[in-house]
Design a protein around this motif. Structure first.
Motif, PDB file in Angstrom:
ATOM      1  N   ILE A  41      39.067  14.700  35.638  1.00  0.00           N
ATOM      2  CA  ILE A  41      39.384  14.341  37.023  1.00  0.00           C
ATOM      3  C   ILE A  41      39.910  15.530  37.808  1.00  0.00           C
ATOM      4  O   ILE A  41      39.924  15.502  39.041  1.00  0.00           O
ATOM      5  N   GLN A  42      40.311  16.599  37.117  1.00  0.00           N
ATOM      6  CA  GLN A  42      40.804  17.789  37.812  1.00  0.00           C
ATOM      7  C   GLN A  42      39.872  18.988  37.690  1.00  0.00           C
ATOM      8  O   GLN A  42      40.091  20.013  38.333  1.00  0.00           O
ATOM      9  N   GLY A  43      38.853  18.867  36.854  1.00  0.00           N
ATOM     10  CA  GLY A  43      37.918  19.972  36.694  1.00  0.00           C
ATOM     11  C   GLY A  43      38.509  21.151  35.956  1.00  0.00           C
ATOM     12  O   GLY A  43      38.215  22.310  36.270  1.00  0.00           O
ATOM     13  N   VAL A  44      39.340  20.861  34.934  1.00  0.00           N
ATOM     14  CA  VAL A  44      39.972  21.928  34.156  1.00  0.00           C
ATOM     15  C   VAL A  44      39.495  21.855  32.702  1.00  0.00           C
ATOM     16  O   VAL A  44      38.601  21.072  32.365  1.00  0.00           O
ATOM     17  N   ILE A  45      40.081  22.665  31.839  1.00  0.00           N
ATOM     18  CA  ILE A  45      39.563  22.846  30.484  1.00  0.00           C
ATOM     19  C   ILE A  45      40.253  21.871  29.530  1.00  0.00           C
ATOM     20  O   ILE A  45      41.443  22.024  29.221  1.00  0.00           O
ATOM     21  N   TRP A  46      39.526  20.890  29.071  1.00  0.00           N
ATOM     22  CA  TRP A  46      40.021  19.903  28.109  1.00  0.00           C
ATOM     23  C   TRP A  46      40.417  20.617  26.821  1.00  0.00           C
ATOM     24  O   TRP A  46      39.854  21.649  26.464  1.00  0.00           O
TER      25      TRP A  46
END
Length: 347
Positions: free
Chosen positions: A130-135
């Motif tokens: 949902i934030q477009g960051v690195i899981w």
């Protein structure tokens, strides 16, 4: 209680902080049996991995980094160095832990460790998406790429394996899963009770550890969450007179389960060492009695909050930098005892 509003405030905070690394990390000469430090998780550890991502969850702009070397924003979520930098220095490795995705990362930094953490990330895949960051699972893929690069730099498989097995793996995850994903994503609240979701977070933590263990990791320092209901963003929404109860309750529940899990993992992962790092209680101590540690304000953020649109002049007077992240001084205050515990339990 408007959990969605609280979550959005915390999302803005956790999303707004990750810095661009500004040069080669300084090396220290202290002796240590720890070869390197690798950091995974969220903005408490991130040193700039989000800077080139298409996300609003990054802080490579003023006033972030105002008190960093050179006064330049680097992508770190704070006014200066962050927790991962200080743990690295305390272990005698280097005073700055560079971001793995920094395009200017030096090969000389690879043998003593790098940071894979991503501000806004978490154990739940939804938290990162949902934030477009690195899981965190994708951070493990970055670690796999790191190992390939390390082998090329050291030129010796045995030496590379020694670095990997004697490094400390510092993990901070769960903050955003609880503060953002659970309390602001309707389907998660419909799917799970708080006890059920915190159980799942512990299971995902174990899965993350197993992935790293299978790649040679053996020394794990796993952090609990901050007192999420006491963050300035959460307090502001209920009048800033007390900590928000329900978010703190969920954080405390997760932390207790995580601590118990760390005590039991040794039997499942032969040859590995584990320790739980309590972030909740040390910060509660600063919040409740700031003056005892040289602070003046334990409730408000110095910067970027509804009560401090204009940044304060001296961040060292504040426990918090913005609506969700401690100041550099707060990290400096709580890390010495943590570093000693890491040395005793993992080195």
């Amino acid at each position: 209680m408007n959990f969605i509003m609280i979550s959005k405030m915390l999302l803005a905070l956790f999303s707004s902080i990750c810095l661009v690394y500004v040069g080669s990390a300084q090396q220290t000469n202290a002796n240590s049996t720890v070869t390197a430090l690798f950091a995974f998780g969220d903005s408490i550890l991130d040193t700039g991995n989000n800077n080139l991502l298409l996300t609003v969850t990054k802080v490579n702009f003023f006033p972030y980094g105002r008190d960093f070397v050179g006064g330049r924003p680097t992508g770190r979520f704070g006014n200066g160095r962050v927790f991962s930098d200080m743990i690295s220095e305390g272990l005698g490795l280097k005073s700055l832990l560079p971001a793995f995705r920094d395009p200017f990362l030096s090969n000389n930094d690879l043998p003593t460790g790098v940071c894979f953490a991503s501000g806004g990330s978490g154990l739940d895949q939804l938290t990162a998406s949902i934030q477009g960051v690195i899981w965190v699972s994708d951070q493990v893929k970055d670690f796999q790429n790191y190992i390939t690069k390390l082998n090329g730099v050291v030129g010796d498989q045995g030496k590379a394996n020694t670095i990997i097995s004697n490094a400390v793996y510092l993990i901070s995850a769960g903050n955003n899963d609880i503060a953002i994903t659970y309390f602001s994503t309707i389907n998660r609240r419909f799917q799970y009770t708080v006890p059920g979701y915190t159980d799942l977070l512990v299971t995902w933590t174990r899965d993350l550890i197993k992935s790293l263990y299978d790649m040679g990791a053996r020394k794990f320092a796993v952090m609990g969450t901050l007192p999420l209901g006491c963050l300035p963003g959460a307090r502001t929404l209920i009048g800033n007179v007390m900590c928000e109860f329900f978010t703190n309750q969920a954080a405390d529940m997760f932390n207790k389960k995580l601590s118990a899990e760390m005590d039991n993992l040794g039997a499942s992962f032969p040859g590995a060492k584990f320790m739980y790092i309590d972030m909740y209680n040390p910060l509660i101590g600063l919040i409740n009695n700031p003056m005892a540690s040289g602070f003046l304000d334990g409730r408000d953020g110095c910067c970027c909050t509804p009560t401090s649109i204009i940044p304060c002049l001296d961040a060292s007077r504040y426990v918090f930098w913005d609506i969700a992240h401690p100041t550099e001084k707060s990290y400096k205050t709580i890390t010495p005892s943590i570093i000693e515990e890491i040395k005793q339990k993992l080195a």
